[in-house]
Design a protein around this motif. Sequence first.
Motif, PDB file in Angstrom:
ATOM      1  N   ILE A 105      11.235  17.370 -13.336  1.00 31.11           N
ATOM      2  CA  ILE A 105      11.221  17.829 -11.954  1.00 31.11           C
ATOM      3  C   ILE A 105      12.435  17.349 -11.154  1.00 31.11           C
ATOM      4  N   TYR A 146      15.220  19.851 -11.239  1.00 31.49           N
ATOM      5  CA  TYR A 146      14.868  21.227 -10.869  1.00 31.49           C
ATOM      6  C   TYR A 146      15.679  21.614  -9.631  1.00 31.49           C
ATOM      7  N   ASN A 147      16.947  21.848  -9.841  1.00 29.86           N
ATOM      8  CA  ASN A 147      17.823  22.161  -8.690  1.00 29.86           C
ATOM      9  C   ASN A 147      19.033  22.975  -9.131  1.00 29.86           C
ATOM     10  N   GLN A 148      19.817  23.379  -8.141  1.00 31.69           N
ATOM     11  CA  GLN A 148      21.006  24.200  -8.404  1.00 31.69           C
ATOM     12  C   GLN A 148      21.973  23.509  -9.359  1.00 31.69           C
ATOM     13  N   TYR A 204      19.847  24.086 -17.869  1.00 35.90           N
ATOM     14  CA  TYR A 204      18.581  24.683 -18.312  1.00 35.90           C
ATOM     15  C   TYR A 204      18.856  25.976 -19.082  1.00 35.90           C
ATOM     16  N   GLU A 209      10.701  31.475 -17.364  1.00 30.07           N
ATOM     17  CA  GLU A 209      12.016  30.844 -17.206  1.00 30.07           C
ATOM     18  C   GLU A 209      12.905  31.611 -16.214  1.00 30.07           C
ATOM     19  N   ILE A 264      11.715  33.010 -13.579  1.00 34.40           N
ATOM     20  CA  ILE A 264      11.223  32.562 -12.270  1.00 34.40           C
ATOM     21  C   ILE A 264      11.794  31.173 -11.951  1.00 34.40           C
ATOM     22  N   HIS A 265      11.831  30.303 -12.939  1.00 36.36           N
ATOM     23  CA  HIS A 265      12.380  28.957 -12.717  1.00 36.36           C
ATOM     24  C   HIS A 265      13.860  29.016 -12.335  1.00 36.36           C
ATOM     25  N   MET A 266      14.604  29.874 -13.035  1.00 42.60           N
ATOM     26  CA  MET A 266      16.043  29.989 -12.722  1.00 42.60           C
ATOM     27  C   MET A 266      16.231  30.443 -11.279  1.00 42.60           C
ATOM     28  N   ALA A 282      14.143  30.106  -8.825  1.00 44.94           N
ATOM     29  CA  ALA A 282      13.719  29.030  -7.916  1.00 44.94           C
ATOM     30  C   ALA A 282      14.811  27.977  -7.771  1.00 44.94           C
ATOM     31  N   MET A 283      15.389  27.598  -8.884  1.00 45.46           N
ATOM     32  CA  MET A 283      16.446  26.579  -8.823  1.00 45.46           C
ATOM     33  C   MET A 283      17.644  27.096  -8.029  1.00 45.46           C
ATOM     34  N   GLY A 325      16.832  26.938  -4.376  1.00 44.22           N
ATOM     35  CA  GLY A 325      16.406  25.640  -3.875  1.00 44.22           C
ATOM     36  C   GLY A 325      14.917  25.521  -3.613  1.00 44.22           C
ATOM     37  N   ASP A 352      11.034  24.421  -4.816  1.00 42.66           N
ATOM     38  CA  ASP A 352      10.480  23.476  -5.792  1.00 42.66           C
ATOM     39  C   ASP A 352       9.504  24.201  -6.723  1.00 42.66           C
ATOM     40  N   GLU A 353       9.234  23.554  -7.837  1.00 37.08           N
ATOM     41  CA  GLU A 353       8.482  24.195  -8.911  1.00 37.08           C
ATOM     42  C   GLU A 353       7.073  24.625  -8.483  1.00 37.08           C
ATOM     43  N   VAL A 390       7.171  27.683  -6.033  1.00 36.72           N
ATOM     44  CA  VAL A 390       7.552  28.952  -6.670  1.00 36.72           C
ATOM     45  C   VAL A 390       6.419  29.476  -7.566  1.00 36.72           C
TER      46      VAL A 390
END
Lengths: 400, 266
Positions: free
Chosen positions: A254, A257-259, A265, B114, B116-118, B120-121, B124, B126-127, B130
Amino acid sequence: MFRNLFKSRVEEDIKVRTYYSKYIFNSHFILFLSIAAGVLLYTLLGLRDDLRGNIYVDLVAAILMSVSIMPVYRSLLKEADVIFLTPVEKDLGNYFKSSRVYSFILGIPIPLVVSVIAFVLLIINHNMMNSLLIILTFYLMVIGVFALKVLAVNSDVSPTIVVYVFIVLNTITLFLQMQNMMFALLGIVFYLVAYIILKNKTRSTIDWLTQIEHEKQEQNRFDTIISMFANVPKREKSFKRRNYFDVLMKKQNIKHYNQDHMYDYLFHRSFLRDFDLPMIMIRLFILCSIFIIWMGNIYISIIFILFVLYIMILQLQGLYTAQAYLLWPKIWPVSRDKIRNSYIRYSRKLILVISILFMIVFICIHPIEFYVSLIFPVWALLINKVFSKNVYKKEEALSD
Amino acid sequence: MIYLNYIIHDYTINLKDVETMILELKNVTGGYSKTPVIHNIDFNISEGEIVGLIGLNGAGKSTTIKHILGLLSPQSGSIEVLGKKITNINEQARAHMTYIPESPILYEELTLREHIHMTAMAYGLDENTVMERADGLLKRFRLEKELDKFPTHFSKGMKQKVMLICAFVVQPELYIIDEPFLGLDPIGIESLIDLMVKERNNNRSILMSTHILSTAERYCDRYIIIHDGRKIADGTIEDLRAQTGLENGTLDDVYLKLTGGDTHVS
């Protein structure tokens, strides 16, 4: 008319090959090849007396010849042909005949080179006449596997399976022939049976979609080989889920989990799911390890490990270029510098792991000179830095 | 003192009257090379509006969108998102918008989760947030069982739904949707329309290019009509009817009248 169509496509293909050949056969690679060939020949000739009577030499020669028979079948068909050429299918005899001749010629250079190396190995245990007969059998096998592959492309049988089955059958035939020349007849039986089976399974008309798909696979195969030596974009990059690698892609921590880490990733997944890349890396590592263990010479070990690291790092660049030119990095509100930073971080981690594996192999073979192995991570990081800079420069020039 | 209070009161009232401008194009001329494809395009989108960008194939809709996204630089004129001018490297402006392309563009190597995660990241998020947002969207588009599959193996319509989920999960100020109904099944189209209306009610804006006028007419607040790379009309359906003199005309009728029934696109 269709002969001209084939001619224009061949010219196009030759142009592409010529263009990429200059990347492969650059001065560094030629220098490496010359040194490697010299060292190999010198070692083999030096070992000649010690190896005489050793059955493993025959086995190595048989395997070497069999695995080199990887025929290419380039029909040079394009996707649109399924619409425009199907009505004139019956008039395309000359087109396909020319494509078979061209494909056969394309597949010849590697068996030719291998036959020379195999001959050097064969004369250790066999007289000149028998060695030449074995080489002749090998050439007939090259023609045979090519013909079977062409039949398989237009049938329900997978051409890849045909080629792999014949690697095994050819190894058996050649090895037995080395013990008794009459076993060459066994090869004839194998080929006749395979020919009859495939002939019965071959369609009477052209299976356009399969032919076009096969042509794409051959193009990708060519691109894969080129990408081992030069940073070239693939026409169609493909991926594959490997469930056994899923354990290496557990939920992102976690805090990352950022730009800043989003491309780490992505790169991690692109690498592990790339159709060829991880397998090429593993194959190169295994082959290089076997070779240097077999040779047991410190100089050969150093040269080969450095060269394999060079090839591996060169291939890694494809990960970056694939992402840099896609649409989403241009749309997402993320600075493009973050792609580079992620690539630098990820590629460094990866090549350090590979270098450490090579260090372990090297230390196992040459424990006294263990300190020499430090050269591998240093070389890998240096090469990675130089190659990456070139890729960034190219990307900047293109985006301007 | 009384006078000062009056001034402050008056100023406050004026501020309330000003609608928040989400997107503003000022005389944008541009294209792929030196020859312009769009000429002096001029329009704006306010908060909580669904605006239809209407035109035939090749009229300049996608080119206009590419300029808004910063994929192309205008030869003249300017584009502002929430008052921020767009250039090729303006990440700040892009943070306020999401884009759904005409044809789905997906990462072959990533699963739906994945993707969706991309997203979200990138924006900005958070997991937990999202995945909470994604949950509703996945159910709406009936993809909740496909989370760990590769979207590249999906049908075209399902791929388009993945694009929609990735865009709507962000909840930006502005959605840019290029031909949203292409490849979607009737249930998918209705789900998308519901979603767009819901977002409008939450004061978010949508710029949507389409040439399916009958569907656009049902829910767009305003229309910008582009023909041969030029804006030829901009307004509500009533405005367009008044402009063309077609009192009860449909958007199709109005469009044909405005373009003189000319279906030729240069």
